[in-house]
Design a protein around this motif. Structure first.
Motif, PDB file in Angstrom:
ATOM      1  N   GLY A 128       0.880  -1.194   0.446  1.00  9.40           N
ATOM      2  CA  GLY A 128      -0.088   0.012   0.431  1.00  9.40           C
ATOM      3  C   GLY A 128       1.173   1.359   0.138  1.00  9.40           C
ATOM      4  N   PRO A 129       0.578   2.523   0.164  1.00 13.48           N
ATOM      5  CA  PRO A 129       0.875   4.040  -0.168  1.00 13.48           C
ATOM      6  C   PRO A 129       1.751   4.341   1.304  1.00 13.48           C
ATOM      7  CG  PRO A 129      -1.517   4.123  -0.007  1.00 13.48           C
ATOM      8  CD  PRO A 129      -1.513   2.809   0.187  1.00 13.48           C
ATOM      9  N   TRP A 130       2.984   5.199   1.241  1.00  5.21           N
ATOM     10  CA  TRP A 130       4.045   5.012   2.037  1.00  5.21           C
ATOM     11  C   TRP A 130       3.176   6.324   2.647  1.00  5.21           C
ATOM     12  CZ3 TRP A 130       6.131   9.302   4.411  1.00  5.21           C
ATOM     13  CH2 TRP A 130       7.310   9.152   4.940  1.00  5.21           C
ATOM     14  N   LYS A 131       2.679   5.854   4.062  1.00  7.56           N
ATOM     15  CA  LYS A 131       2.232   6.927   5.563  1.00  7.56           C
ATOM     16  C   LYS A 131       3.123   7.114   6.094  1.00  7.56           C
ATOM     17  CE  LYS A 131      -3.215   5.334   4.278  1.00  7.56           C
ATOM     18  NZ  LYS A 131      -3.584   4.253   5.020  1.00  7.56           N
ATOM     19  N   VAL A 132       3.508   8.811   6.560  1.00  9.79           N
ATOM     20  CA  VAL A 132       4.135   9.161   7.553  1.00  9.79           C
ATOM     21  C   VAL A 132       3.522   8.844   8.839  1.00  9.79           C
ATOM     22  CG1 VAL A 132       3.237  11.281   8.023  1.00  9.79           C
ATOM     23  CG2 VAL A 132       5.511  11.298   8.248  1.00  9.79           C
ATOM     24  N   GLU A 133       2.216   8.782   8.940  1.00 10.79           N
ATOM     25  CA  GLU A 133       2.216   7.868  10.419  1.00 10.79           C
ATOM     26  C   GLU A 133       2.282   6.768  11.065  1.00 10.79           C
ATOM     27  OE1 GLU A 133      -0.616  11.203   7.775  1.00 10.79           O
ATOM     28  OE2 GLU A 133      -0.066   9.535   7.519  1.00 10.79           O
ATOM     29  N   SER A 134       2.299   6.056   9.542  1.00  7.54           N
ATOM     30  CA  SER A 134       3.042   4.497   9.573  1.00  7.54           C
ATOM     31  C   SER A 134       4.482   4.395  10.390  1.00  7.54           C
ATOM     32  CB  SER A 134       2.488   3.324   8.694  1.00  7.54           C
ATOM     33  OG  SER A 134       1.304   3.639   8.679  1.00  7.54           O
ATOM     34  N   ALA A 135       5.090   5.145   9.562  1.00 11.49           N
ATOM     35  CA  ALA A 135       6.602   5.493   9.854  1.00 11.49           C
ATOM     36  C   ALA A 135       6.416   5.739  11.312  1.00 11.49           C
ATOM     37  CB  ALA A 135       7.010   5.864   8.823  1.00 11.49           C
ATOM     38  N   GLN A 159      13.980  12.289   3.471  1.00 11.13           N
ATOM     39  CA  GLN A 159      12.794  12.159   3.077  1.00 11.13           C
ATOM     40  C   GLN A 159      12.250  11.947   4.498  1.00 11.13           C
ATOM     41  OE1 GLN A 159      11.030   8.373   1.608  1.00 11.13           O
ATOM     42  NE2 GLN A 159       9.008   8.687   1.558  1.00 11.13           N
ATOM     43  N   ALA A 160      13.527  11.560   5.447  1.00  9.95           N
ATOM     44  CA  ALA A 160      13.140  10.912   6.714  1.00  9.95           C
ATOM     45  C   ALA A 160      12.755  12.743   7.526  1.00  9.95           C
ATOM     46  CB  ALA A 160      14.314  10.696   7.680  1.00  9.95           C
ATOM     47  N   GLY A 161      12.998  13.213   6.894  1.00  9.79           N
ATOM     48  CA  GLY A 161      12.420  15.094   7.538  1.00  9.79           C
ATOM     49  C   GLY A 161      10.906  15.058   7.783  1.00  9.79           C
ATOM     50  N   GLU A 162      10.674  14.295   6.611  1.00  7.13           N
ATOM     51  CA  GLU A 162       8.134  14.410   7.700  1.00  7.13           C
ATOM     52  C   GLU A 162       8.458  13.594   8.498  1.00  7.13           C
ATOM     53  OE1 GLU A 162       6.797  13.059   3.642  1.00  7.13           O
ATOM     54  OE2 GLU A 162       8.285  14.269   2.931  1.00  7.13           O
ATOM     55  N   ILE A 163       8.971  12.289   8.583  1.00  9.84           N
ATOM     56  CA  ILE A 163       8.647  11.362   9.756  1.00  9.84           C
ATOM     57  C   ILE A 163       9.632  12.453  11.389  1.00  9.84           C
ATOM     58  CG2 ILE A 163       9.671   9.119  11.189  1.00  9.84           C
ATOM     59  CD1 ILE A 163      10.381   8.328   8.508  1.00  9.84           C
ATOM     60  N   ALA A 164      11.182  13.350  11.270  1.00  8.73           N
ATOM     61  CA  ALA A 164      10.850  13.716  12.315  1.00  8.73           C
ATOM     62  C   ALA A 164      10.259  14.861  12.773  1.00  8.73           C
ATOM     63  CB  ALA A 164      12.466  14.098  11.904  1.00  8.73           C
ATOM     64  N   GLY A 228       0.247  14.275  -3.361  1.00  6.08           N
ATOM     65  CA  GLY A 228      -0.135  15.669  -3.304  1.00  6.08           C
ATOM     66  C   GLY A 228      -0.857  16.174  -1.671  1.00  6.08           C
ATOM     67  N   PRO A 229      -2.162  14.803  -1.505  1.00  8.45           N
ATOM     68  CA  PRO A 229      -2.809  15.025  -0.303  1.00  8.45           C
ATOM     69  C   PRO A 229      -1.722  15.196   1.308  1.00  8.45           C
ATOM     70  CG  PRO A 229      -4.325  14.199  -1.457  1.00  8.45           C
ATOM     71  CD  PRO A 229      -2.809  14.148  -2.267  1.00  8.45           C
ATOM     72  N   ALA A 230      -0.730  14.081   1.310  1.00  6.95           N
ATOM     73  CA  ALA A 230      -0.366  13.866   2.195  1.00  6.95           C
ATOM     74  C   ALA A 230       0.758  15.174   2.200  1.00  6.95           C
ATOM     75  CB  ALA A 230       1.073  12.565   1.859  1.00  6.95           C
ATOM     76  N   HIS A 231       1.746  16.154   1.276  1.00  3.80           N
ATOM     77  CA  HIS A 231       2.011  16.930   1.370  1.00  3.80           C
ATOM     78  C   HIS A 231       1.205  18.074   1.538  1.00  3.80           C
ATOM     79  CE1 HIS A 231       5.193  13.801   0.575  1.00  3.80           C
ATOM     80  NE2 HIS A 231       5.417  14.380   0.866  1.00  3.80           N
ATOM     81  N   GLU A 232       0.495  18.309   1.540  1.00  4.83           N
ATOM     82  CA  GLU A 232      -0.647  19.649   2.096  1.00  4.83           C
ATOM     83  C   GLU A 232      -0.781  19.162   3.265  1.00  4.83           C
ATOM     84  OE1 GLU A 232      -3.775  18.983  -0.438  1.00  4.83           O
ATOM     85  OE2 GLU A 232      -3.305  19.253  -2.948  1.00  4.83           O
ATOM     86  N   ALA A 233      -0.423  18.156   4.015  1.00  5.68           N
ATOM     87  CA  ALA A 233      -0.341  18.021   5.340  1.00  5.68           C
ATOM     88  C   ALA A 233       0.348  18.729   5.923  1.00  5.68           C
ATOM     89  CB  ALA A 233      -1.550  16.741   6.021  1.00  5.68           C
ATOM     90  N   PHE A 234       1.527  17.934   5.165  1.00  6.24           N
ATOM     91  CA  PHE A 234       2.723  18.061   6.461  1.00  6.24           C
ATOM     92  C   PHE A 234       3.261  19.889   6.099  1.00  6.24           C
ATOM     93  CE2 PHE A 234       7.377  17.616   4.922  1.00  6.24           C
ATOM     94  CZ  PHE A 234       7.646  17.386   6.300  1.00  6.24           C
ATOM     95  N   HIS A 235       2.707  20.508   5.142  1.00  6.70           N
ATOM     96  CA  HIS A 235       3.064  21.762   5.050  1.00  6.70           C
ATOM     97  C   HIS A 235       2.412  22.651   6.273  1.00  6.70           C
ATOM     98  CE1 HIS A 235       3.723  25.597   3.275  1.00  6.70           C
ATOM     99  NE2 HIS A 235       2.872  26.203   2.848  1.00  6.70           N
ATOM    100  N   LYS A 236       1.593  22.107   6.878  1.00  5.50           N
ATOM    101  CA  LYS A 236       0.591  22.562   7.558  1.00  5.50           C
ATOM    102  C   LYS A 236       1.367  21.969   9.827  1.00  5.50           C
ATOM    103  CE  LYS A 236      -3.673  23.132   5.437  1.00  5.50           C
ATOM    104  NZ  LYS A 236      -5.007  22.717   5.753  1.00  5.50           N
TER     105      LYS A 236
END
Length: 311
Positions: A128-135, A159-164, A228-236
């Motif tokens: 399935g899709p990569w989800k930062v919440e799962s990471a 990419q690990a910056g998103e997890i951080a 797209g949606p994942a990184h719109e959320a990340f921006h916030k």
């Protein structure tokens, strides 16, 4: 090196920098060969009395952690007191840090932990899709099962910056500091930038769909799904003021082939640093996006300085 304190292997691997951005380098390539030496798997928790066995990190123990129905490989080089956690860039497994781990252990005396995210290295594939919440859940579960719940310096590349960012937001008390190495940061992912990233990488995504079972293609497709949606959320996402952070930005950036996007990458790093207290911006001169490989001396120094500053 240009340092601004806050006063007011082969071509780059899968998902080189921004999860699926390849404006800088062109074609995506497979993950590198696993050149790790054999390691002995030890069940968690970290209180096991079995002595460490030398492995890819020169003294690491392999601990297999279970979370949400899958297993993840954590590599632990024991030390005293503080803990340094190294989180690899997109498409990279824990071997990205193999040369740095023994030096960090020697210079800081800290326990050093690397790990393979799901689908990489010795860790299980999660469909399935990569989800930062799962990471984030995988990282937190691994650390907790290893008995690590505080005094963590988190080092995150690309990419690990998103997890951080999500990890720090949800678990600020676990962290004593962070070093973000040419990392994905929320200010970069604007409504204008996200479509540019998606469009630039659509040819690689389409090509990957023709052979989706190849590991490198699987990683690309899982990250592209819902980008797209994942990184719109990340921006916030906001970094907590209680966690100091050093931001290392490469001189060339991961977008060296696109001056507009490269400047936006630099501006995002500067904006992140200006947005809160205890943040420092460092420019890695003469470095591509692969700062751990091009400037290991700089990465080592900034991590050691962060650990020392929190003692």
């Amino acid at each position: 090196m240009s340092r601004t304190p806050r006063t007011h292997r082969s071509t780059y691997r899968v998902l080189s920098a921004l999860a699926l951005l390849t404006l800088a380098g062109g074609a995506l390539t497979a993950c590198g060969d696993d050149d790790s030496a054999p390691e002995r798997a030890v069940s968690s928790p970290a209180t096991s009395s079995a002595p460490p066995k030398a492995g890819r990190s020169g003294g690491a123990e392999l601990r297999m952690i279970s979370n949400d129905g899958h297993r993840l490989a954590f590599h632990v080089t024991p030390g005293n007191g503080d803990t340094i956690v190294l989180d690899s860039g997109g498409g990279e497994d824990s071997s990205q840090w193999k040369d740095l781990v023994p030096k960090l252990r020697a210079d800081t005396g800290a326990t050093v932990i690397t790990y393979d995210r799901a689908g990489l290295g010795k860790s299980d594939v999660v469909p399935g899709p990569w989800k930062v919440e799962s990471a984030v859940s995988d990282l937190k579960a691994g650390l907790e099962q290893l008995g690590v719940t505080k005094n963590v310096t988190l080092v995150s590349h690309s990419q690990a910056g998103e997890i951080a960012n999500y990890f720090a937001k949800d678990n600020p008390k676990m962290l004593s500091g962070a070093v973000l190495v040419d990392a994905n940061l929320p200010p970069f992912f604007t409504d204008e930038e996200i479509p540019r990233l998606v469009a630039a990488n659509q040819p690689q995504v389409d090509a990957a769909k023709k052979d989706p079972d190849r590991p490198e293609n699987r990683q690309l497709l899982s990250t592209a799904d819902g980008f797209g949606p994942a990184h719109e959320a990340f921006h916030k996402v906001s970094w907590p003021d209680s966690v100091p952070a050093t931001v290392i930005v490469s001189e060339k950036t991961p977008l060296d082939g696109s001056p507009v996007d490269a400047q936006r990458w630099r501006d995002a790093a500067a904006s992140f640093v200006e947005d809160g207290p205890g943040r420092t911006l460092v420019t890695a001169k003469r470095s591509s996006h692969d700062v751990p490989k091009d400037r290991p001396d700089l990465v080592l120094k900034e991590i050691a300085d962060m650990v020392a500053a929190q003692r």
